[in-house]
Write a protein that holds these residues in place. Sequence first.
Motif, PDB file in Angstrom:
ATOM      1  N   CYS A 186      85.705  17.875  42.254  1.00 25.56           N
ATOM      2  CA  CYS A 186      86.222  17.255  43.467  1.00 25.56           C
ATOM      3  C   CYS A 186      85.789  17.966  44.730  1.00 25.56           C
ATOM      4  O   CYS A 186      85.951  17.420  45.807  1.00 25.56           O
ATOM      5  N   ARG A 187      85.252  19.142  44.647  1.00 24.49           N
ATOM      6  CA  ARG A 187      84.934  19.903  45.854  1.00 24.49           C
ATOM      7  C   ARG A 187      83.854  19.269  46.732  1.00 24.49           C
ATOM      8  O   ARG A 187      84.001  19.229  47.931  1.00 24.49           O
ATOM      9  N   PRO A 188      82.760  18.755  46.174  1.00 22.04           N
ATOM     10  CA  PRO A 188      81.701  18.257  47.057  1.00 22.04           C
ATOM     11  C   PRO A 188      81.911  16.828  47.566  1.00 22.04           C
ATOM     12  O   PRO A 188      81.026  16.288  48.212  1.00 22.04           O
ATOM     13  N   VAL A 189      83.051  16.196  47.296  1.00 17.68           N
ATOM     14  CA  VAL A 189      83.244  14.798  47.670  1.00 17.68           C
ATOM     15  C   VAL A 189      83.139  14.614  49.168  1.00 17.68           C
ATOM     16  O   VAL A 189      82.481  13.681  49.642  1.00 17.68           O
ATOM     17  N   GLN A 220      94.319  21.763  45.251  1.00 12.85           N
ATOM     18  CA  GLN A 220      93.072  21.653  46.005  1.00 12.85           C
ATOM     19  C   GLN A 220      92.387  20.312  45.772  1.00 12.85           C
ATOM     20  O   GLN A 220      91.891  19.682  46.707  1.00 12.85           O
ATOM     21  N   CYS A 221      92.383  19.863  44.528  1.00  9.60           N
ATOM     22  CA  CYS A 221      91.685  18.616  44.210  1.00  9.60           C
ATOM     23  C   CYS A 221      92.402  17.411  44.817  1.00  9.60           C
ATOM     24  O   CYS A 221      91.764  16.485  45.319  1.00  9.60           O
ATOM     25  N   THR A 222      93.718  17.419  44.783  1.00 11.07           N
ATOM     26  CA  THR A 222      94.481  16.327  45.383  1.00 11.07           C
ATOM     27  C   THR A 222      94.244  16.257  46.879  1.00 11.07           C
ATOM     28  O   THR A 222      94.043  15.172  47.448  1.00 11.07           O
ATOM     29  N   ARG A 223      94.234  17.418  47.527  1.00  7.32           N
ATOM     30  CA  ARG A 223      93.969  17.446  48.965  1.00  7.32           C
ATOM     31  C   ARG A 223      92.560  16.945  49.275  1.00  7.32           C
ATOM     32  O   ARG A 223      92.341  16.277  50.289  1.00  7.32           O
ATOM     33  N   MET A 224      91.616  17.262  48.383  1.00  7.58           N
ATOM     34  CA  MET A 224      90.255  16.812  48.609  1.00  7.58           C
ATOM     35  C   MET A 224      90.145  15.294  48.484  1.00  7.58           C
ATOM     36  O   MET A 224      89.436  14.630  49.250  1.00  7.58           O
ATOM     37  N   HIS A 225      90.862  14.710  47.527  1.00  8.44           N
ATOM     38  CA  HIS A 225      90.853  13.250  47.374  1.00  8.44           C
ATOM     39  C   HIS A 225      91.473  12.574  48.595  1.00  8.44           C
ATOM     40  O   HIS A 225      91.000  11.529  49.052  1.00  8.44           O
ATOM     41  N   LYS A 240      91.512  13.825  51.605  1.00 12.53           N
ATOM     42  CA  LYS A 240      90.533  13.976  52.676  1.00 12.53           C
ATOM     43  C   LYS A 240      89.422  12.943  52.549  1.00 12.53           C
ATOM     44  O   LYS A 240      88.955  12.380  53.552  1.00 12.53           O
ATOM     45  N   ALA A 241      88.997  12.677  51.314  1.00 11.10           N
ATOM     46  CA  ALA A 241      87.948  11.683  51.093  1.00 11.10           C
ATOM     47  C   ALA A 241      88.397  10.295  51.547  1.00 11.10           C
ATOM     48  O   ALA A 241      87.645   9.563  52.199  1.00 11.10           O
ATOM     49  N   LEU A 242      89.628   9.921  51.223  1.00 11.88           N
ATOM     50  CA  LEU A 242      90.157   8.625  51.667  1.00 11.88           C
ATOM     51  C   LEU A 242      90.256   8.572  53.184  1.00 11.88           C
ATOM     52  O   LEU A 242      89.992   7.536  53.801  1.00 11.88           O
ATOM     53  N   TYR A 243      90.633   9.687  53.793  1.00  9.60           N
ATOM     54  CA  TYR A 243      90.705   9.748  55.255  1.00  9.60           C
ATOM     55  C   TYR A 243      89.319   9.564  55.871  1.00  9.60           C
ATOM     56  O   TYR A 243      89.159   8.848  56.867  1.00  9.60           O
ATOM     57  N   ILE A 244      88.304  10.182  55.280  1.00 10.49           N
ATOM     58  CA  ILE A 244      86.943  10.023  55.779  1.00 10.49           C
ATOM     59  C   ILE A 244      86.504   8.569  55.709  1.00 10.49           C
ATOM     60  O   ILE A 244      85.855   8.054  56.621  1.00 10.49           O
ATOM     61  N   VAL A 245      86.879   7.877  54.631  1.00 10.92           N
ATOM     62  CA  VAL A 245      86.500   6.472  54.466  1.00 10.92           C
ATOM     63  C   VAL A 245      87.065   5.613  55.597  1.00 10.92           C
ATOM     64  O   VAL A 245      86.417   4.662  56.057  1.00 10.92           O
TER      65      VAL A 245
END
Length: 321
Positions: A16-19, A271-276, A278-283
Amino acid sequence: MANKPLGDIGISEYNCRPVDDLLERYYLSPLYGVEFCFGFLGNMLVVLGYVFCLPKWHSINVYLFNLAASDLVFLCTLPRLSYLYANGQSETTPYACVINRYLLHVNLYSSILFMVWISMDRLLLITHPTRVHYLLTSRGALVVTGLSWLAVNVQVAPMIALMIQDQHGGNWSLCKDFASLGTNSNTLGYSAGLTLTGFLLPLVGIGVFSCRITRLLRTQEEALGGRNTSYRRPVRVARAAAVMFLALYTPYHVMRNVRIASRMEWAGLGQCTRMHIKALYIVTRPVAFLHSVINPVFYFLMGDRFRELLLGKLRKLIKKR
């Protein structure tokens, strides 16, 4: 991350880190480029059309011109962001970082606010077709416009202060978006307040004016025995504005607040949940900025004689060539 053996970290954390990096390079970068190309042409055409083709300005023209100018200035910041994301870089100039975020959020909240005044203007024009109301004059519109810019800047000012504070703490070396600032609880409270005052209340205003326009024009149609169907276009335009901001702004504001909340210590997220998150926020970010591309449609539908004047000017230029 590169110096850490794969066996020392969990598989889910590694995956999940590089998403966010992938989304910024292959999603944000091309979309920002596309939005700039289409939005810049549309808004530049409107600004030039207002300057050279419109001999007499009414109140709605003042609102639409300010909306187009705001969109145009904001869109000019997208090529730089697209370049940085495409090359995996971050803005290193503190002034450019702050100015970019300032223009982004001022445009975001001035757009919906000006659309409120545009809806109000159409309602007043129905009730005062001879333009005897003060707010239907150019001078009244200029006063409302000045107060609107002041209100939006007051709303955005605390965000700029938070960004400067965060950059100062990071030795002015890293440019972050608003939702990625330090884990100060004041950030979440401010973001929620900005969502309420900058998005939800103006959206309610557009909805109220749309309902009033619908009711008044349908009453007029009934009085004329159903012979007048001209109410449909302004009603549809007012409704389309409300639907546009609801569809484009809601995901962004929801995920921005969720993103900020997910970084708080009391959230207790991995960490992985926060990254997901963040990914939805970027979208949602380029989706929210689509309003700058769509807004020129409203200029043609709602401007008094603007479409006819602009098309007439373009025909003359084509004939000369």
